[in-house]
Design an enzyme around this catalytic site. Sequence first.
Site, short mmCIF file in Angstrom:
data_model
loop_
_atom_site.label_atom_id
_atom_site.label_comp_id
_atom_site.label_asym_id
_atom_site.label_seq_id
_atom_site.Cartn_x
_atom_site.Cartn_y
_atom_site.Cartn_z
N HIS A 37 46.63 -23.75 72.91
CA HIS A 37 44.74 -23.90 72.15
C HIS A 37 45.51 -25.97 72.55
CE1 HIS A 37 45.94 -21.21 69.06
NE2 HIS A 37 45.00 -20.49 69.99
N GLN A 61 35.74 -9.02 63.93
CA GLN A 61 36.94 -8.56 65.81
C GLN A 61 38.19 -7.75 65.36
OE1 GLN A 61 37.16 -12.55 67.07
NE2 GLN A 61 38.87 -12.67 67.94
N GLY A 149 40.86 -19.54 76.87
CA GLY A 149 41.93 -19.47 77.93
C GLY A 149 42.26 -17.80 78.48
N GLU A 150 42.23 -17.67 79.80
CA GLU A 150 42.84 -16.40 80.82
C GLU A 150 43.88 -15.86 80.27
OE1 GLU A 150 44.16 -18.12 84.69
OE2 GLU A 150 41.79 -18.48 85.08
N ASP A 152 43.48 -14.76 77.09
CA ASP A 152 42.75 -13.12 76.75
C ASP A 152 42.03 -13.24 77.79
OD1 ASP A 152 43.81 -13.02 73.84
OD2 ASP A 152 43.42 -15.10 74.44
#
Length: 282
Positions: A37, A61, A149-150, A152
Amino acid sequence: MHILKEKQKLTSLLGTYRKKNLRIGFVPTMGALHQGHISLVEQALKLTDKVVLSIFVNPTQFDNQEDLKQYPRDLEKDLKSLQKFQEDIIVFSPLPSEIYGENIASEKFDFDGLELEMEGKFRKGHFDGVGTVVKKFLEIIEPEKAFFGEKDYQQLLIIKKLAEKLQLKTEIYGCPIDRESSGLARSSRNERLTASERADAAFLYRILQKVKEDFGTKSVLDITQEVRSKFKENGQFQLEYFEIADAESLKPVQEPKKDRKYRAFIAAFLGDIRLIDNIALN
Ligand code: AMP
């Protein structure tokens, strides 16, 4: 550092920044902050002047209520890890009612099929929940840029699609996966692993690295079979999916084409902790 729980206070603070022509960046998180993060915030501060970091464990979610309940929450610790950004960071940590009102429910989205692959197959309604909350946050904050972020990767593509479909003026940025020294992708869920499980979990990254090495020389079918048999040999993980997919459409591939980009994706349980990871193959 500003710490706000109400959207009205947030928008009025952002108004004062806009008057000074400051650019606003946005980093959405569910808290339990780690270096992954922080790397997003650092990237955001390279490209914008003030960064809103949201800490919100989004109820819509989660397809698994136990996972929602168990999700690590520690605001005090999170704030400590953000102190170094001083006045450049605004922490927005609303209650669900502030975001959803009385009706904690998802909107339904069509992400042109991106939502049907991988995570979409195994976590029903997950991306409707993600789309709903990110849309709400983007409408409140109206950032110039938002950072994802990649880690996810499927979520990143879905948010890009959301911004495109809603014609939002926010630019969506993808940031590289931050890893522990063992190679394990950092994740809030890693906190729930014991020290020895944490060491074992680096197995996922070793698998992905081997896949990358083999990609281009072995067939996708052979690579996939090898991955499955390595999981069997290892015995500790329960593999949910392994896929080699087109990096734009996320469609699984059997016969890769020279001019396309591909990625390998993995999701597996270690005990009751679900871990995901992915890697660019070419
Ligand atoms: P989360 O709090 O898990 O919802 O993640 C918030 C944002 O941080 C998402 O955009 C994630 O993709 C990103 N993120 C989480 N872990 C990592 C990591 N290890 N490296 C880079 N970004 C990450």
